[in-house]
Motif scaffolding. Sequence first.
Motif, PDB file in Angstrom:
ATOM      1  N   ALA A  37     -15.774   9.013  26.719  1.00 34.87           N
ATOM      2  CA  ALA A  37     -14.935   8.274  25.762  1.00 34.87           C
ATOM      3  C   ALA A  37     -15.862   7.235  25.359  1.00 34.87           C
ATOM      4  CB  ALA A  37     -13.704   7.874  26.251  1.00 34.87           C
ATOM      5  N   ASN A  38     -15.937   6.742  23.777  1.00 29.20           N
ATOM      6  CA  ASN A  38     -16.204   5.101  23.773  1.00 29.20           C
ATOM      7  C   ASN A  38     -15.055   4.195  23.658  1.00 29.20           C
ATOM      8  OD1 ASN A  38     -17.314   7.550  21.508  1.00 29.20           O
ATOM      9  ND2 ASN A  38     -18.547   6.197  21.993  1.00 29.20           N
ATOM     10  N   ALA A  39     -13.880   4.632  23.922  1.00 31.15           N
ATOM     11  CA  ALA A  39     -13.007   3.682  24.645  1.00 31.15           C
ATOM     12  C   ALA A  39     -12.145   4.379  25.776  1.00 31.15           C
ATOM     13  CB  ALA A  39     -12.243   2.809  23.658  1.00 31.15           C
ATOM     14  N   GLY A  40     -10.990   3.584  26.069  1.00 32.61           N
ATOM     15  CA  GLY A  40      -9.872   4.369  26.818  1.00 32.61           C
ATOM     16  C   GLY A  40      -8.827   3.609  26.458  1.00 32.61           C
ATOM     17  N   VAL A  41      -7.975   4.328  26.880  1.00 33.06           N
ATOM     18  CA  VAL A  41      -5.756   3.666  26.348  1.00 33.06           C
ATOM     19  C   VAL A  41      -5.526   4.058  27.915  1.00 33.06           C
ATOM     20  CG1 VAL A  41      -4.312   3.895  24.913  1.00 33.06           C
ATOM     21  CG2 VAL A  41      -6.602   4.021  24.061  1.00 33.06           C
ATOM     22  N   ILE A  42      -5.062   3.396  28.403  1.00 33.48           N
ATOM     23  CA  ILE A  42      -3.927   3.860  29.655  1.00 33.48           C
ATOM     24  C   ILE A  42      -3.269   3.882  29.409  1.00 33.48           C
ATOM     25  CG2 ILE A  42      -6.120   2.974  30.806  1.00 33.48           C
ATOM     26  CD1 ILE A  42      -4.350   0.670  31.532  1.00 33.48           C
ATOM     27  N   VAL A  43      -2.133   4.259  29.983  1.00 34.01           N
ATOM     28  CA  VAL A  43      -0.391   4.469  29.410  1.00 34.01           C
ATOM     29  C   VAL A  43       0.288   3.076  30.031  1.00 34.01           C
ATOM     30  CG1 VAL A  43      -0.455   7.159  29.543  1.00 34.01           C
ATOM     31  CG2 VAL A  43      -0.188   5.805  32.036  1.00 34.01           C
ATOM     32  N   SER A  44       1.194   2.792  29.061  1.00 37.44           N
ATOM     33  CA  SER A  44       2.087   1.665  29.625  1.00 37.44           C
ATOM     34  C   SER A  44       2.569   1.758  30.976  1.00 37.44           C
ATOM     35  CB  SER A  44       3.131   1.277  28.693  1.00 37.44           C
ATOM     36  OG  SER A  44       3.602  -0.348  28.837  1.00 37.44           O
ATOM     37  N   GLY A  45       2.626   0.521  32.089  1.00 36.91           N
ATOM     38  CA  GLY A  45       2.889   0.654  33.103  1.00 36.91           C
ATOM     39  C   GLY A  45       2.288  -0.236  34.309  1.00 36.91           C
ATOM     40  N   ALA A  46       1.080   0.927  33.748  1.00 36.64           N
ATOM     41  CA  ALA A  46       0.262   1.111  34.939  1.00 36.64           C
ATOM     42  C   ALA A  46      -0.981  -0.310  34.978  1.00 36.64           C
ATOM     43  CB  ALA A  46      -1.110   2.713  34.941  1.00 36.64           C
ATOM     44  N   GLU A  47      -0.398  -1.163  34.060  1.00 38.17           N
ATOM     45  CA  GLU A  47      -0.992  -2.380  33.568  1.00 38.17           C
ATOM     46  C   GLU A  47      -1.402  -3.823  34.523  1.00 38.17           C
ATOM     47  OE1 GLU A  47       0.996  -1.589  31.627  1.00 38.17           O
ATOM     48  OE2 GLU A  47      -0.089  -0.815  29.703  1.00 38.17           O
ATOM     49  N   GLU A  48      -0.675  -3.393  35.429  1.00 35.37           N
ATOM     50  CA  GLU A  48      -0.187  -4.252  36.456  1.00 35.37           C
ATOM     51  C   GLU A  48      -0.846  -3.662  37.980  1.00 35.37           C
ATOM     52  OE1 GLU A  48       3.134  -6.862  36.516  1.00 35.37           O
ATOM     53  OE2 GLU A  48       3.393  -6.652  33.887  1.00 35.37           O
TER      54      GLU A  48
ATOM     55  N   VAL B 120       1.494   1.780  24.048  1.00 33.59           N
ATOM     56  CA  VAL B 120       3.136   0.096  24.605  1.00 33.59           C
ATOM     57  C   VAL B 120       3.836   1.941  23.681  1.00 33.59           C
ATOM     58  CG1 VAL B 120       4.593  -1.390  23.963  1.00 33.59           C
ATOM     59  CG2 VAL B 120       1.969  -1.672  24.623  1.00 33.59           C
ATOM     60  N   PRO B 121       4.791   2.568  25.167  1.00 35.92           N
ATOM     61  CA  PRO B 121       6.346   2.760  24.791  1.00 35.92           C
ATOM     62  C   PRO B 121       6.632   2.457  23.484  1.00 35.92           C
ATOM     63  CG  PRO B 121       5.750   3.470  27.067  1.00 35.92           C
ATOM     64  CD  PRO B 121       4.573   2.068  26.680  1.00 35.92           C
ATOM     65  N   PRO B 122       7.488   3.587  22.807  1.00 36.68           N
ATOM     66  CA  PRO B 122       8.317   2.367  21.745  1.00 36.68           C
ATOM     67  C   PRO B 122       9.382   2.022  22.507  1.00 36.68           C
ATOM     68  CG  PRO B 122       7.739   5.154  20.720  1.00 36.68           C
ATOM     69  CD  PRO B 122       7.660   4.503  22.416  1.00 36.68           C
ATOM     70  N   GLY B 123       9.905   0.344  22.149  1.00 38.02           N
ATOM     71  CA  GLY B 123      10.908  -0.706  22.758  1.00 38.02           C
ATOM     72  C   GLY B 123      10.687  -0.974  23.759  1.00 38.02           C
ATOM     73  N   GLU B 124       9.262  -0.754  24.256  1.00 36.48           N
ATOM     74  CA  GLU B 124       8.711  -1.812  25.307  1.00 36.48           C
ATOM     75  C   GLU B 124       7.853  -2.734  24.919  1.00 36.48           C
ATOM     76  OE1 GLU B 124       6.849   0.663  28.127  1.00 36.48           O
ATOM     77  OE2 GLU B 124       8.401   1.850  29.340  1.00 36.48           O
ATOM     78  N   GLY B 125       8.412  -3.925  25.463  1.00 36.18           N
ATOM     79  CA  GLY B 125       6.828  -5.071  24.919  1.00 36.18           C
ATOM     80  C   GLY B 125       5.313  -4.936  25.505  1.00 36.18           C
ATOM     81  N   LEU B 126       4.910  -5.982  25.515  1.00 38.64           N
ATOM     82  CA  LEU B 126       3.284  -6.140  25.623  1.00 38.64           C
ATOM     83  C   LEU B 126       3.348  -6.602  27.541  1.00 38.64           C
ATOM     84  CD1 LEU B 126       1.461  -7.534  22.819  1.00 38.64           C
ATOM     85  CD2 LEU B 126       1.815  -5.273  23.245  1.00 38.64           C
ATOM     86  N   PRO B 127       2.551  -6.205  28.125  1.00 39.03           N
ATOM     87  CA  PRO B 127       2.233  -6.895  29.023  1.00 39.03           C
ATOM     88  C   PRO B 127       2.341  -8.055  29.549  1.00 39.03           C
ATOM     89  CG  PRO B 127       0.480  -5.862  29.352  1.00 39.03           C
ATOM     90  CD  PRO B 127       1.291  -5.380  28.008  1.00 39.03           C
ATOM     91  N   SER B 128       2.305  -9.061  30.380  1.00 34.87           N
ATOM     92  CA  SER B 128       2.019 -10.032  30.622  1.00 34.87           C
ATOM     93  C   SER B 128       0.685 -10.855  30.193  1.00 34.87           C
ATOM     94  CB  SER B 128       2.245 -11.086  31.864  1.00 34.87           C
ATOM     95  OG  SER B 128       1.770 -10.770  32.935  1.00 34.87           O
ATOM     96  N   GLU B 129       0.840 -11.398  29.475  1.00 35.67           N
ATOM     97  CA  GLU B 129      -1.044 -11.989  29.173  1.00 35.67           C
ATOM     98  C   GLU B 129      -2.389 -12.581  30.886  1.00 35.67           C
ATOM     99  OE1 GLU B 129      -4.155 -13.485  26.679  1.00 35.67           O
ATOM    100  OE2 GLU B 129      -1.978 -13.064  26.266  1.00 35.67           O
ATOM    101  N   GLY B 130      -1.283 -12.764  31.711  1.00 39.05           N
ATOM    102  CA  GLY B 130      -2.567 -12.641  32.841  1.00 39.05           C
ATOM    103  C   GLY B 130      -2.670 -10.775  32.756  1.00 39.05           C
ATOM    104  N   ALA B 131      -1.461  -9.930  33.605  1.00 41.02           N
ATOM    105  CA  ALA B 131      -1.644  -8.453  32.838  1.00 41.02           C
ATOM    106  C   ALA B 131      -2.525  -8.127  32.616  1.00 41.02           C
ATOM    107  CB  ALA B 131      -0.053  -8.092  33.715  1.00 41.02           C
TER     108      ALA B 131
END
Length: 259
Positions: free
Chosen positions: A53-64, A84-95
């Motif tokens: 990959a030139n860039a990787g994308v992880i599914v939301s929920g695994a960021e923390e 980020v799935p529909p209806g969900e927010g972004l992870p916190s700035e720290g995460a």
Amino acid sequence: MSRIGEQFRTLHKASKPIGFGFGAEVSPRRMLLLVRVAETTAVDVLDVALSVANAGVIVSGAEEGTFLQQVLSKCGGIPIGAWVPPGEGLPSEGAASPLDFFVCDLDGPSDAITRRDRGCLVEVDAGLDTSRLRAVGELGIDALIVKSGSLDLGRLSSLVEFRRVHSMSGKPIVLQIGGMIERMQVVALWRAGVDALVIDSAVGAEVLASIRDTVNSAPFEMRRLETGTYVSIGTQIGALGESGIREDDEGEDGEDDDE
């Protein structure tokens, strides 16, 4: 600027020939490949995914969790983002601090475009009306991810649609695919304005490696210019003094030629 945004910009930067363009060293342009990974991705598949990959994308929920750290330890420095799935927010700035970009659809959180130094890719369906494409492009996003859906990539009609999306939004196009793609389809998609492919790692290591090989082997010599002509690397002499020549699918960054 985000690193993913810079990758897209690099695809369209004007070549810098030495002298009259003879003997200039020009890095070959290649369509980008993004791979989506998840905590359920097998270790061997994850290794292949991040290596091709030139860039990787992880599914939301695994960021923390520990999965993000695992990805970062294996990614070799490529940009890593969160889907980020529909209806969900972004992870916190720290995460989110290790993340370079976010991916969301039109139901995604509005602050996805306000995070400092982080990119935003927006997922849309093929067929989105022209006015909305223009509006999305004007938000300052880095690229549009187009779901191929029922489009037949072997037909001109699909190329016309990708070209329309690209022209109306003024943004790079990332095509979401579900499996193998043919070499000449890659060439046709490039001509239509598609700059990158994104695929889920669930297809397996063998398919991921094959797609990388297909992209690497495809020729990207020419793209259509505003003038309706084509040029390729090594033919810059005819364009000397014609500062207005650039790709017709570009905004402010012109491109004299492709490889």
